[in-house]
Design a protein around this motif. Structure first.
Motif, PDB file in Angstrom:
ATOM      1  N   ARG A  32      33.852  72.958  56.188  1.00 42.50           N
ATOM      2  CA  ARG A  32      33.511  73.464  56.931  1.00 42.50           C
ATOM      3  C   ARG A  32      32.350  72.858  57.452  1.00 42.50           C
ATOM      4  O   ARG A  32      31.939  72.265  58.945  1.00 42.50           O
ATOM      5  N   ILE A  33      31.410  72.360  56.117  1.00 40.72           N
ATOM      6  CA  ILE A  33      30.260  72.045  56.777  1.00 40.72           C
ATOM      7  C   ILE A  33      31.041  70.139  57.374  1.00 40.72           C
ATOM      8  O   ILE A  33      29.951  69.793  57.970  1.00 40.72           O
ATOM      9  N   ARG A  34      31.989  69.766  56.804  1.00 42.82           N
ATOM     10  CA  ARG A  34      32.124  68.517  57.200  1.00 42.82           C
ATOM     11  C   ARG A  34      32.618  68.027  58.065  1.00 42.82           C
ATOM     12  O   ARG A  34      32.287  67.160  59.301  1.00 42.82           O
ATOM     13  N   TYR A  35      33.019  69.527  58.618  1.00 48.50           N
ATOM     14  CA  TYR A  35      33.800  68.760  59.962  1.00 48.50           C
ATOM     15  C   TYR A  35      32.443  69.111  61.349  1.00 48.50           C
ATOM     16  O   TYR A  35      32.205  68.579  62.307  1.00 48.50           O
ATOM     17  N   ARG A  36      31.526  70.150  60.966  1.00 52.51           N
ATOM     18  CA  ARG A  36      30.414  70.112  61.934  1.00 52.51           C
ATOM     19  C   ARG A  36      29.937  68.476  61.853  1.00 52.51           C
ATOM     20  O   ARG A  36      29.394  68.638  62.893  1.00 52.51           O
ATOM     21  N   GLU A  37      29.742  68.139  61.031  1.00 54.04           N
ATOM     22  CA  GLU A  37      28.782  66.985  60.643  1.00 54.04           C
ATOM     23  C   GLU A  37      29.995  66.097  61.661  1.00 54.04           C
ATOM     24  O   GLU A  37      29.552  64.589  62.115  1.00 54.04           O
ATOM     25  N   LEU A  38      31.748  66.417  61.633  1.00 51.09           N
ATOM     26  CA  LEU A  38      32.767  65.040  62.275  1.00 51.09           C
ATOM     27  C   LEU A  38      32.586  65.183  63.894  1.00 51.09           C
ATOM     28  O   LEU A  38      32.028  64.569  64.609  1.00 51.09           O
ATOM     29  N   PHE A  39      32.653  66.541  63.927  1.00 52.97           N
ATOM     30  CA  PHE A  39      32.819  66.457  65.618  1.00 52.97           C
ATOM     31  C   PHE A  39      31.733  68.024  66.664  1.00 52.97           C
ATOM     32  O   PHE A  39      31.736  67.629  67.637  1.00 52.97           O
ATOM     33  N   ARG A  40      30.907  67.571  65.406  1.00 52.66           N
ATOM     34  CA  ARG A  40      29.595  68.511  66.209  1.00 52.66           C
ATOM     35  C   ARG A  40      29.399  69.435  66.571  1.00 52.66           C
ATOM     36  O   ARG A  40      29.388  69.986  68.130  1.00 52.66           O
ATOM     37  N   ALA A  41      30.237  70.478  66.591  1.00 50.87           N
ATOM     38  CA  ALA A  41      31.034  71.753  66.668  1.00 50.87           C
ATOM     39  C   ALA A  41      31.379  72.805  65.539  1.00 50.87           C
ATOM     40  O   ALA A  41      31.390  72.157  64.669  1.00 50.87           O
ATOM     41  N   LYS A  42      31.290  73.631  65.764  1.00 45.56           N
ATOM     42  CA  LYS A  42      32.198  74.739  64.577  1.00 45.56           C
ATOM     43  C   LYS A  42      33.253  74.594  64.851  1.00 45.56           C
ATOM     44  O   LYS A  42      33.807  74.516  65.842  1.00 45.56           O
ATOM     45  N   PRO A  43      33.611  74.394  63.159  1.00 49.86           N
ATOM     46  CA  PRO A  43      35.017  74.692  63.562  1.00 49.86           C
ATOM     47  C   PRO A  43      36.127  76.013  63.955  1.00 49.86           C
ATOM     48  O   PRO A  43      35.339  77.336  64.011  1.00 49.86           O
ATOM     49  N   PRO A  44      36.997  75.846  64.634  1.00 45.58           N
ATOM     50  CA  PRO A  44      37.764  77.340  64.987  1.00 45.58           C
ATOM     51  C   PRO A  44      37.779  78.402  64.318  1.00 45.58           C
ATOM     52  O   PRO A  44      38.210  78.064  62.856  1.00 45.58           O
ATOM     53  N   LYS A  45      37.671  79.597  64.429  1.00 47.28           N
ATOM     54  CA  LYS A  45      37.816  80.921  62.745  1.00 47.28           C
ATOM     55  C   LYS A  45      39.157  80.927  62.890  1.00 47.28           C
ATOM     56  O   LYS A  45      39.904  80.910  61.728  1.00 47.28           O
ATOM     57  N   PRO A  49      42.407  75.635  55.881  1.00 52.21           N
ATOM     58  CA  PRO A  49      42.088  74.541  55.018  1.00 52.21           C
ATOM     59  C   PRO A  49      42.571  73.340  55.468  1.00 52.21           C
ATOM     60  O   PRO A  49      42.321  72.231  55.870  1.00 52.21           O
ATOM     61  N   ASP A  50      44.176  74.061  55.357  1.00 50.21           N
ATOM     62  CA  ASP A  50      45.061  73.133  55.480  1.00 50.21           C
ATOM     63  C   ASP A  50      44.550  72.314  56.881  1.00 50.21           C
ATOM     64  O   ASP A  50      44.667  70.938  57.138  1.00 50.21           O
ATOM     65  N   LEU A  51      44.449  72.856  58.254  1.00 47.46           N
ATOM     66  CA  LEU A  51      44.475  72.131  59.909  1.00 47.46           C
ATOM     67  C   LEU A  51      42.810  71.813  59.855  1.00 47.46           C
ATOM     68  O   LEU A  51      42.296  70.086  60.241  1.00 47.46           O
ATOM     69  N   LEU A  52      42.170  72.063  58.653  1.00 46.21           N
ATOM     70  CA  LEU A  52      40.422  72.134  58.827  1.00 46.21           C
ATOM     71  C   LEU A  52      40.582  69.973  58.155  1.00 46.21           C
ATOM     72  O   LEU A  52      40.621  69.257  58.528  1.00 46.21           O
ATOM     73  N   ARG A  53      41.263  70.458  56.952  1.00 43.97           N
ATOM     74  CA  ARG A  53      41.656  69.081  55.985  1.00 43.97           C
ATOM     75  C   ARG A  53      42.086  68.019  57.312  1.00 43.97           C
ATOM     76  O   ARG A  53      41.728  66.585  57.459  1.00 43.97           O
ATOM     77  N   HIS A  58      41.685  62.946  59.719  1.00 47.98           N
ATOM     78  CA  HIS A  58      41.988  61.973  61.570  1.00 47.98           C
ATOM     79  C   HIS A  58      40.962  61.511  61.839  1.00 47.98           C
ATOM     80  O   HIS A  58      41.043  60.516  62.380  1.00 47.98           O
ATOM     81  N   ARG A  59      39.749  62.476  61.818  1.00 48.38           N
ATOM     82  CA  ARG A  59      38.532  61.656  62.889  1.00 48.38           C
ATOM     83  C   ARG A  59      38.319  60.544  62.422  1.00 48.38           C
ATOM     84  O   ARG A  59      37.400  59.992  62.429  1.00 48.38           O
ATOM     85  N   ILE A  60      38.281  60.704  60.747  1.00 46.99           N
ATOM     86  CA  ILE A  60      37.521  60.299  59.215  1.00 46.99           C
ATOM     87  C   ILE A  60      38.882  58.476  60.030  1.00 46.99           C
ATOM     88  O   ILE A  60      37.714  57.526  59.940  1.00 46.99           O
ATOM     89  N   GLN A  61      39.693  58.171  60.271  1.00 44.62           N
ATOM     90  CA  GLN A  61      40.640  57.872  60.231  1.00 44.62           C
ATOM     91  C   GLN A  61      40.379  56.904  62.054  1.00 44.62           C
ATOM     92  O   GLN A  61      40.834  55.601  62.071  1.00 44.62           O
ATOM     93  N   GLU A  62      39.952  57.664  62.902  1.00 45.72           N
ATOM     94  CA  GLU A  62      39.596  57.542  64.344  1.00 45.72           C
ATOM     95  C   GLU A  62      38.731  56.408  63.975  1.00 45.72           C
ATOM     96  O   GLU A  62      38.739  55.352  64.539  1.00 45.72           O
TER      97      GLU A  62
END
Length: 166
Positions: A32-45, A49-53, A58-62
């Motif tokens: 969740r922390i890494r998601y917030r860092e990359l997307f600058r938004a809270k992860p969808p509730k 874990p699978d969708l977050l990963r 995807h964002r890292i590769q993009e």
């Protein structure tokens, strides 16, 4: 999430690979922390874990290898707008016609031929930027060019003839 590939199956960046591998063992709170860092938004509730990963990977590769082309991003944006306008409607991808293709349309018992160019169309020795210009010239009235030449479906049959791409 194994067998990562670089852009177009090319070389991979070892740092990117290491970060992707770390995702596999990250705790939910860290994802969740890494998601917030990359997307600058809270992860969808609803994201487990699978969708977050997957989203994070995807964002890292993009970022490392590049994202969608502007053309593809525009196409996706158009599809989203169409889906929002008609939620239960049928989405159709626009046809992409390669330069050199010939469009043939029979109208009022006469056959018309248009050649697709890199940046437009050729008809009777002249260049045009749109099919609608050509369709209007042929018919003497305003027409949607892609529909006139049979590149888009019409809810009602086009009067005066048939068309096909060739």
């Amino acid at each position: 999430m194994t067998a990562h590939r670089g852009p177009e199956g090319g070389k991979v960046d070892p740092a990117v690979e290491a970060e992707l591998d770390r995702l596999l063992v990250m705790r939910m709170v860290d994802l969740r922390i890494r998601y917030r860092e990359l997307f600058r938004a809270k992860p969808p509730k609803a994201f487990g874990p699978d969708l977050l990963r997957r989203s994070i990977a995807h964002r890292i590769q993009e970022r490392a290898y590049g994202g969608l082309s502007r053309e593809n991003q525009r196409l996706l944006d158009q599809l989203v707008k169409a889906a929002q306008a008609k939620p239960n409607g049928r989405l159709e991808l626009p046809r992409r016609i390669k330069p050199g293709s010939e469009l043939v349309r029979t109208w009022n018992r006469r056959t018309f031929r248009v050649v697709v160019l890199e940046g437009g169309f050729a008809y009777e020795g002249r260049s045009y930027s749109s099919l609608s210009e050509i369709a209007s010239e042929i018919t003497g009235t305003k027409w949607n060019g892609p529909r006139f030449f049979g590149l888009r479906r019409s809810s009602d049959a086009v009067a005066g003839g048939s068309s096909h791409a060739g």
